[in-house]
Write an enzyme that holds these catalytic residues in place. Structure first.
Site, PDB file in Angstrom:
ATOM      1  N   SER A  93       0.707  -1.070  -0.098  1.00 44.70           N
ATOM      2  CA  SER A  93       0.007  -0.037  -0.222  1.00 44.70           C
ATOM      3  C   SER A  93       1.061   0.710  -0.389  1.00 44.70           C
ATOM      4  O   SER A  93       2.197   1.023   0.650  1.00 44.70           O
ATOM      5  CB  SER A  93      -1.074  -0.108   1.343  1.00 44.70           C
ATOM      6  OG  SER A  93      -0.794   1.389   2.053  1.00 44.70           O
ATOM      7  N   SER A  94       0.545   2.328  -0.155  1.00 46.36           N
ATOM      8  CA  SER A  94       1.229   3.612  -0.500  1.00 46.36           C
ATOM      9  C   SER A  94       1.082   4.412   0.872  1.00 46.36           C
ATOM     10  O   SER A  94       2.310   4.773   0.790  1.00 46.36           O
ATOM     11  CB  SER A  94       0.346   4.831  -1.471  1.00 46.36           C
ATOM     12  OG  SER A  94      -0.882   5.157  -1.551  1.00 46.36           O
ATOM     13  N   CYS A  95       0.582   3.458   1.601  1.00 48.27           N
ATOM     14  CA  CYS A  95       0.903   4.586   3.387  1.00 48.27           C
ATOM     15  C   CYS A  95       1.934   3.681   3.660  1.00 48.27           C
ATOM     16  O   CYS A  95       2.152   3.790   4.960  1.00 48.27           O
ATOM     17  CB  CYS A  95      -0.076   3.938   3.892  1.00 48.27           C
ATOM     18  SG  CYS A  95      -0.582   2.365   4.766  1.00 48.27           S
ATOM     19  N   TYR A 122      -1.272  -0.603   9.782  1.00 51.33           N
ATOM     20  CA  TYR A 122      -1.172  -1.357   8.220  1.00 51.33           C
ATOM     21  C   TYR A 122      -0.236  -1.003   7.860  1.00 51.33           C
ATOM     22  O   TYR A 122      -0.076  -1.905   7.697  1.00 51.33           O
ATOM     23  CB  TYR A 122      -2.374  -0.460   8.169  1.00 51.33           C
ATOM     24  CG  TYR A 122      -2.399  -1.588   6.057  1.00 51.33           C
ATOM     25  CD1 TYR A 122      -3.356  -2.410   6.502  1.00 51.33           C
ATOM     26  CD2 TYR A 122      -2.478  -0.728   5.625  1.00 51.33           C
ATOM     27  CE1 TYR A 122      -3.992  -3.041   5.022  1.00 51.33           C
ATOM     28  CE2 TYR A 122      -3.054  -1.116   3.503  1.00 51.33           C
ATOM     29  CZ  TYR A 122      -2.995  -1.581   4.072  1.00 51.33           C
ATOM     30  OH  TYR A 122      -3.834  -2.732   2.427  1.00 51.33           O
ATOM     31  N   LYS A 126       2.116  -3.985   6.665  1.00 53.76           N
ATOM     32  CA  LYS A 126       2.657  -4.438   4.942  1.00 53.76           C
ATOM     33  C   LYS A 126       3.928  -3.947   4.389  1.00 53.76           C
ATOM     34  O   LYS A 126       4.694  -4.778   3.791  1.00 53.76           O
ATOM     35  CB  LYS A 126       1.810  -3.312   3.950  1.00 53.76           C
ATOM     36  CG  LYS A 126       0.418  -2.764   3.865  1.00 53.76           C
ATOM     37  CD  LYS A 126       0.333  -4.730   3.633  1.00 53.76           C
ATOM     38  CE  LYS A 126      -1.212  -4.819   2.677  1.00 53.76           C
ATOM     39  NZ  LYS A 126      -1.692  -6.001   2.118  1.00 53.76           N
ATOM     40  N   HIS A 165     -13.214   3.204   2.782  1.00 50.78           N
ATOM     41  CA  HIS A 165     -12.139   4.146   2.243  1.00 50.78           C
ATOM     42  C   HIS A 165     -13.319   5.378   1.610  1.00 50.78           C
ATOM     43  O   HIS A 165     -14.381   5.699   1.452  1.00 50.78           O
ATOM     44  CB  HIS A 165     -11.278   3.384   0.906  1.00 50.78           C
ATOM     45  CG  HIS A 165     -10.713   2.643   1.197  1.00 50.78           C
ATOM     46  ND1 HIS A 165     -10.581   1.299   1.506  1.00 50.78           N
ATOM     47  CD2 HIS A 165      -9.210   2.798   2.300  1.00 50.78           C
ATOM     48  CE1 HIS A 165      -9.418   0.529   2.431  1.00 50.78           C
ATOM     49  NE2 HIS A 165      -8.221   2.118   2.837  1.00 50.78           N
TER      50      HIS A 165
HETATM   51  O1  GFB Z   1      -9.338   6.048   1.850  1.00 52.75           O
HETATM   52  P1  GFB Z   1      -9.619   7.257   3.383  1.00 52.75           P
HETATM   53  O2  GFB Z   1     -10.489   6.512   3.770  1.00 52.75           O
HETATM   54  O3  GFB Z   1      -7.942   6.294   3.849  1.00 52.75           O
HETATM   55  O4  GFB Z   1      -9.735   8.504   3.088  1.00 52.75           O
HETATM   56  P2  GFB Z   1      -6.518   7.359   3.391  1.00 52.75           P
HETATM   57  C1  GFB Z   1      -8.969   8.932   3.576  1.00 52.75           C
HETATM   58  C2  GFB Z   1      -9.275  10.772   3.465  1.00 52.75           C
HETATM   59  O5  GFB Z   1     -10.651  11.362   2.839  1.00 52.75           O
HETATM   60  C3  GFB Z   1      -8.832  11.971   4.741  1.00 52.75           C
HETATM   61  C4  GFB Z   1     -11.381  12.360   3.905  1.00 52.75           C
HETATM   62  O6  GFB Z   1      -8.590  13.504   3.698  1.00 52.75           O
HETATM   63  C5  GFB Z   1     -10.230  11.635   4.838  1.00 52.75           C
HETATM   64  O7  GFB Z   1     -10.628  13.273   5.836  1.00 52.75           O
HETATM   65  N1  GFB Z   1     -13.133  11.638   3.432  1.00 52.75           N
HETATM   66  C6  GFB Z   1     -13.822  12.274   3.293  1.00 52.75           C
HETATM   67  C7  GFB Z   1     -13.194  10.381   3.504  1.00 52.75           C
HETATM   68  N2  GFB Z   1     -14.776  12.162   3.444  1.00 52.75           N
HETATM   69  C8  GFB Z   1     -14.666  10.903   4.159  1.00 52.75           C
HETATM   70  C9  GFB Z   1     -15.480   9.434   4.033  1.00 52.75           C
HETATM   71  O8  GFB Z   1     -16.475   9.581   4.137  1.00 52.75           O
HETATM   72  N3  GFB Z   1     -15.155   8.196   4.893  1.00 52.75           N
HETATM   73  C10 GFB Z   1     -13.225   8.755   4.246  1.00 52.75           C
HETATM   74  N4  GFB Z   1     -12.888   7.362   4.880  1.00 52.75           N
HETATM   75  N5  GFB Z   1     -12.575   9.541   3.838  1.00 52.75           N
HETATM   76  C11 GFB Z   1      -6.056   5.296   3.230  1.00 52.75           C
HETATM   77  C12 GFB Z   1      -5.425   3.923   4.519  1.00 52.75           C
HETATM   78  O9  GFB Z   1      -5.071   6.066   3.978  1.00 52.75           O
HETATM   79  O10 GFB Z   1      -4.560   5.176   2.285  1.00 52.75           O
HETATM   80  C13 GFB Z   1      -5.472   2.416   3.676  1.00 52.75           C
HETATM   81  O11 GFB Z   1      -6.604   4.154   5.394  1.00 52.75           O
HETATM   82  C14 GFB Z   1      -4.816   1.971   2.303  1.00 52.75           C
HETATM   83  O12 GFB Z   1      -5.392   1.744   5.019  1.00 52.75           O
HETATM   84  C15 GFB Z   1      -4.657   2.951   1.424  1.00 52.75           C
HETATM   85  O13 GFB Z   1      -2.995   2.085   3.384  1.00 52.75           O
HETATM   86  C16 GFB Z   1      -3.867   3.338   0.364  1.00 52.75           C
HETATM   87  O14 GFB Z   1      -6.702   7.546   2.049  1.00 52.75           O
HETATM   88  O15 GFB Z   1      -6.241   8.286   4.164  1.00 52.75           O
END
Ligand code: GFB
Length: 307
Positions: A93-95, A122, A126, A165
């Site tokens: 994952s890119s994280c 996570y 990874k 996500h």
């Molecule tokens: O995809 P996500 O949940 O995770 O996106 P990451 C988070 C971003 O979207 C944050 C915004 O900036 C949140 O504030 N956001 C806005 C929301 N509205 C929402 C919503 O309704 N739901 C969610 N989930 N976010 C992921 C990791 O990080 O990166 C994964 O959690 C994985 O495990 C992936 O590593 C590559 O992008 O921050």
């Protein structure tokens, strides 16, 4: 989502595909995994199975994200070594990269700085997966490679509003707002963070390309090479769904890492670029979403672990 996209992609490859769903095999049980791999004797393994989730799931379920992912990848990689699997492709994952890594993030940015706290559990798991592939290659000569996908979206995503996500959550929220005639939708955070989104079927194509053409120790980024802010993503999804309302930003929710754009030049040099535009990918995902809803599917609360 990633696993089922790989199955769709492999349908055109003329190979026999072996799968084990979670009712048949608990990948966290080493003996079961070793028995299954020894019996099935695959030539090639894609390690797509993982406990995954969005920013909230990552931040609130640290033990599951660390334990499940460490043990799933360790069991599969060790079983593949013991059974003499010819090739293994591990999905990271890119994280894995530092929170403030230079953008776009090159593969050699790994372990050069502190991780983003909302998903460090996570990420650590990874990173261990990448290192397992490298260690088994060095010590035992196994042809195990690691691919680092950017944020994914697409068919089979988890649309749970708490655990999913951002891509799936926005699609589900905006669809519901349109269906119920609501005049605004809540977006977590400030809307300013930037993310790079890859259609899951493109990921599958990139993974098959890597399996065929790459055999080396360094991991390889897979992405599109371009990013959008969460605000721009919300606008795009609203456009695809046909929602005319407004967005309200809940700044009590975390933003997470400010940017996470992959440098995809290694993958480009290997002869692969992502074919699907963000708009086309979201249109295809929304089409699938509507079909499933019409068929009576409950798209919220799908289990987190996918294979
Ligand atoms: O995809 P996500 O949940 O995770 O996106 P990451 C988070 C971003 O979207 C944050 C915004 O900036 C949140 O504030 N956001 C806005 C929301 N509205 C929402 C919503 O309704 N739901 C969610 N989930 N976010 C992921 C990791 O990080 O990166 C994964 O959690 C994985 O495990 C992936 O590593 C590559 O992008 O921050």
């Amino acid at each position: 989502m990633a696993g089922s996209a790989i199955l769709r992609r492999l349908a055109g490859e003329g190979c026999e595909v072996l799968t084990a769903d979670r009712a048949t095999l608990d990948l966290r049980r080493q003996e079961e995994v070793e028995r299954w791999v020894a019996q099935q004797r695959p030539d090639l393994v894609f390690v797509a199975a993982a406990t995954v989730g969005g920013i909230l799931a990552n931040a609130t379920r640290p033990a599951e994200f660390l334990y499940d992912n460490l043990v799933i990848e360790t069991n599969i990689i060790h079983a593949a070594y013991r059974t003499g699997v010819g090739k293994l492709v591990f999905l990271g994952s890119s994280c894995i990269y530092p929170r403030l890594a230079e953008q776009p993030m090159r593969e050699d940015a790994l372990l050069t700085g502190p991780l983003e706290p909302t998903n460090e559990w996570y990420a650590v798991a990874k990173i261990a997966g990448i290192k397992l592939c490298q260690a088994y290659r060095r010590q035992y000569g196994c042809d195990f490679i690691a691919a680092m996908p950017t944020n994914l979206y697409g068919i089979g995503d988890n649309f749970d509003l708490q655990g999913g996500h951002v891509a799936a959550a926005l699609l589900a929220k905006i669809h519901r707002a349109k269906a119920e005639g609501l005049d605004s939708v809540e977006i977590w955070g400030t809307g300013t963070p930037k993310r790079e989104f890859l259609f899951a079927d493109d990921l599958a194509d990139g993974l098959v390309h890597l399996a065929k053409h790459y055999s080396d120790e360094p991991h390889v980024n897979i992405g599109t090479g371009s990013e959008v802010s969460i605000r721009e993503l919300a606008d795009l999804v609203a456009d695809v769904v046909g929602y005319p309302g407004r967005f309200q930003y809940d700044t009590s929710k975390p933003d997470g890492t400010p940017r996470k754009l992959l440098d995809v030049s290694r993958m480009t040099a290997l002869g692969w670029t992502a074919p699907t535009s963000l708009r086309d990918g979201f249109a295809a995902t929304y089409c699938w979403y509507l079909e499933r809803l019409a068929g009576g599917a409950d798209l919220r609360g799908q289990p987190a672990r996918t294979a």
